[in-house]
Design an enzyme around this catalytic site. Structure first.
Site, mmCIF file in Angstrom:
data_model
loop_
_atom_site.group_PDB
_atom_site.id
_atom_site.type_symbol
_atom_site.label_atom_id
_atom_site.label_comp_id
_atom_site.label_asym_id
_atom_site.label_seq_id
_atom_site.Cartn_x
_atom_site.Cartn_y
_atom_site.Cartn_z
ATOM 1 N N SER A 1 0.807 -1.221 0.000
ATOM 2 C CA SER A 1 0.000 0.000 0.000
ATOM 3 C C SER A 1 0.836 1.267 0.000
ATOM 4 C CB SER A 1 -0.935 0.013 1.214
ATOM 5 O OG SER A 1 -0.190 0.003 2.417
ATOM 6 N N LYS B 1 -6.336 3.430 8.412
ATOM 7 C CA LYS B 1 -5.470 4.434 7.806
ATOM 8 C C LYS B 1 -6.121 5.806 7.811
ATOM 9 C CE LYS B 1 -3.295 0.942 4.889
ATOM 10 N NZ LYS B 1 -3.104 0.408 3.529
#
Length: 789
Positions: free
Chosen positions: A677, A720
């Site tokens: 990511s 996140k």
């Protein structure tokens, strides 16, 4: 252990061990199994003090009462062995008779003040001993007792007191009669009673008239002899025990095949000598089978409104999880509570997010009993399926034990920490769970100890795990994962205010509402003193705060009813708890060249991951530092390849990478980092470094990239997003493939954070990169030939 002196014979205080079915005579030893808490504490105290303890029997000899016999035995602990289920196997050796002066049975560790009893031996007592020695041969021939070792010990014993107690241990099994012999301090009286018993039994065996007992002792000896019973009453006791077990078998509601099997075991037990080890094993097995709730079933309540109210009462937030649980309960309501086609729910998430309490709330909503089976560290398959009875110390598996503890055949059983199962040479416990959790098989679950099928189809199993990755694929296929990713700061604050702080105030004896934490204090407590996805550490810090306030109140001499309400600000918080141990990594306030902010997801929640890229003259090498995992290093190579393939678009020479060394660093190098990511942040930082265009300082980036420049979805987006909010960022670039997860984000977060959904690297660069502030000073040599003209 040395014998006590005359000065110790009175008012000596010892730990007290009260037994129900055994009398210990001085000079002899017994081995008992101890499970009661107070009994274990008495044994531990005696071991710590390296002292003796007092052994007595309850007054009725069977059930615990407040009364005990006044005559007991001073004993030493010869050996202690720990067994399963917090039980101890203890070997006790008797030393001397004692009389209880005072006994405290209500204390956490029962203790007694005693007077030790020492007998005086009469001159004619030795004659009784010799008379009994002459009958030992005839006694062994007719009755098979005492055994050879005991006969040798009796032949070598000159002490009449020890001789009488040893002979009584071998001959007398009736509990009440052994207690009567224990209460006879004079060995002459005991020997006369034993002689009368032997004559009586031998006469009965020979069909001869029973002799009249003759005693030369006092009145107590004559009275006891006249009331004497045969020293073995096993046939009648065995019949009584068998009848009692048969009544329990008829009342337990077991299936026909179970009743038939246990009836055979009862018949077999009735033909065994009661004191043999084989009889003990058979008796334990029968008792275990009878304690299984074969027919006991608690009525189930399927009221969705009641279930919703319980979930809202016990848990703040977790709206998606609550909706999924209500869907599950609705299916059970439509199928009559037997939704066999549904899979087992498994709550997956970091520690402290409320997985166990959710399972407990489901049990309360259904009106079922709740039991927990902890699977952390279980490495033996027999822990699940039980041990076969052929092994010493065998016992049922944890599933059957959970049913016995619940007392019903349809409880909610929580399989806690299912991902912590361990596989080794003793078997695979995860494989043993396949039969337990499969609705097509668990109605005939076979426990090795019971060796009988147990119906688990009515049990509602719920599992918890921190991650499903360690689980084998077949077991994972039987679980329906409900992911609980963690709480936002606002949710943690509300949980702290509504649940954690009131609970800790009550536990610490402080009045409700005494502590009033400001919003700033809550924020500093959550971000500076905890680093977790759940609220467990937050509760520990609130407990520490309550302890400080309680101590301060006591030192000031305030009574509970006079404690003043206290307002806790960040300064007061630091005074009580000290400096904050954690510092949240925040973004730099100004745009920087070669620095982009990525995001990572950890078991403790989301975290900000700065990506720093530095280019320098070299030979085209790529260096990645900061504990980057293999996947992250591959993302860095993919990002560099994409930039090289599109060099002309950024005004770079085709061979610019061959004259540069690229160093990628991920700060906070003590923390391992991995995953794809960070690819989007890597390519943005790399383009910024080679083009000297600054990166927006208020923007975080997450997404996996391909060599074609596509942005792929990533996991853990909710965590996140929360990390970006904590870092003070105002924007987030995320893959468009994750857009469907927007509904799972807290409303307060999305209002303060602008999310840009992208599907290509070009879109990301146009959002993240700013125009060059001034011409490049050292990078002109890498420009394209067209620019040089």
């Amino acid at each position: 252990m040395a014998s006590p002196s005359r000065a110790d014979l009175y008012a000596s205080r010892f730990p007290l061990l009260v037994l129900q079915s055994a009398v210990l005579l001085p000079g002899n030893a017994i081995t008992i199994a101890v499970g009661r808490t107070e009994a274990r504490r008495a044994i531990e105290l005696a071991r710590q003090q390296q002292a003796a303890l007092i052994v007595v029997v309850y007054a009725d000899g069977r059930a615990p009462t407040a009364l005990t016999h006044q005559i007991g035995t001073l004993a030493r602990i010869a050996e202690v062995t720990a067994q399963a289920g917090h039980r101890l196997q203890v070997r006790l050796e008797g030393i001397r008779r004692v009389r209880l002066l005072t006994a405290d049975l209500s204390a956490s560790v029962p203790q007694a003040r005693v007077q030790q009893l020492i007998a005086e031996v009469r001159p004619d007592t030795h004659q009784v001993v010799e008379r009994l020695r002459q009958r030992l041969g005839e006694l062994a021939q007719y009755l098979g007792v005492p055994d050879d070792d005991c006969r040798r010990t009796l032949d070598e014993t000159d002490d009449p007191d020890r001789f009488a107690d040893l002979l009584a241990t071998q001959l007398v099994r009736d509990l009440s009669y052994r207690q009567r012999l224990l209460e006879l301090v004079d060995p002459h009286d005991r020997l006369e009673q034993l002689a009368a018993l032997i004559e009586r039994e031998l006469a009965r065996r020979n069909n001869a008239p029973e002799p009249v007992p003759v005693t030369n002792g006092g009145s107590s000896g004559s009275r006891l002899a006249s009331e004497a019973v045969p020293f073995t009453d096993e046939p009648s006791d065995a019949r009584e025990e068998a009848e009692l077990l048969r009544r329990r078998l008829a009342e337990c509601g077991a299936p026909p095949h179970v009743r038939e099997r246990i009836e055979q075991e009862i018949d077999r037990l009735s033909r065994m000598p009661r004191m043999t080890a084989e009889a003990t094993v058979a008796r334990t097995y029968i008792e275990t089978v009878l304690s299984v709730p074969w027919a006991v079933e608690t009525p189930e309540t399927l009221d969705l409104e009641r279930a919703r109210a319980i979930l809202e009462r016990d848990h703040f937030g977790l709206d998606q999880v609550k909706e999924r649980l209500l869907d599950y309960l609705a299916v059970r309501a439509l199928t009559g509570g037997r939704a066999h086609g549904t899979m087992v729910l498994c709550f997956v998430g970091p520690p402290g997010v409320g997985k166990t309490s959710l399972a407990r709330s489901i049990a309360e909503a259904l009106g079922r009993r709740f039991v927990t089976v902890s699977l952390g560290g279980v490495r033996d398959e027999a822990e699940i399926r039980g041990h076969r009875r052929t092994y010493l110390g065998a016992y049922p598996g944890r599933i059957v034990e959970a049913l016995r503890r619940a007392g019903a055949r349809n409880p909610v059983i929580l399989l806690d920490e299912i991902d912590k199962l361990v596989v080794d040479y003793r078997g695979d416990p995860a494989a043993a769970l396949l039969e337990v959790l499969d609705p097509e098989q668990n109605r005939y679950f076979l426990d090795h100890y019971l060796d009988l099928p147990v119906d688990l189809s009515s049990v509602l199993f719920i599992a918890t795990a921190n991650s499903l990755e360690p689980l084998p694929r077949p077991l994972r296929d039987r679980l329906e994962a409900i992911v609980i990713e963690g709480y936002s700061e606002e949710e943690k604050r509300e949980i702290g205010r509504r649940y954690l702080l009131p609970r800790q105030l009550a536990l610490h004896g402080l009045p409700e509402g005494m502590l009033d934490l400001t919003d700033a204090a809550w924020y500093e407590l959550i971000t500076g003193y905890t680093r977790e996805a759940g609220v467990r550490e937050l509760e520990r810090q609130l407990a520490a705060l309550c302890r400080k306030v309680a101590r301060e109140a006591i030192e000031c001499g305030q009574a509970n009813g006079q404690l003043a309400r206290r307002r806790v600000t960040p300064a007061v918080l630091r005074r009580y708890l000290g400096p904050a141990p954690y510092r949240e990594l925040v973004a730099h306030p100004e745009p920087q060249i070669g620095v982009a902010y990525g995001l990572g997801a950890t078991p403790l929640g989301g975290m900000l991951v700065p990506v720093e890229v530095l280019v320098m003259p070299g030979r085209g090498e790529l260096l990645v530092t900061g504990q980057a995992g293999e996947i992250l290093q591959e993302s860095a190579r993919a990002a560099l390849s994409w930039v090289r393939a599109h060099a002309q678009r950024f005004g770079l020479a085709r061979d610019f990478a061959e004259r540069l060394d690229v160093h990628v660093h991920l700060p906070e190098g003590a923390l391992p980092k991995d995953g794809p990511s960070a690819g989007l942040a890597l390519v943005v930082a790399l383009v910024s470094a080679v083009t000297e265009r600054p990166v927006r300082a208020d923007l975080a980036l997450t997404g996996e990239i391909t060599l074609r420049g596509r942005v792929l979805p990533v996991g853990g987006l909710r965590q996140k997003v929360l990390a970006a909010q904590r870092a003070g960022l105002r924007g987030l670039v995320a893959p468009i493939g994750n857009r469907a997860e927007l509904a799972r984000f807290p409303a307060g977060v999305t209002r303060r954070l602008t999310i840009h959904w992208v599907e290509s690297v070009e879109q990301t660069l146009s959002l993240a990169l700013l125009d060059r502030v001034e011409p490049a000073r050292a990078g002109h040599e890498f420009a394209s030939p067209a620019q040089e003209e």
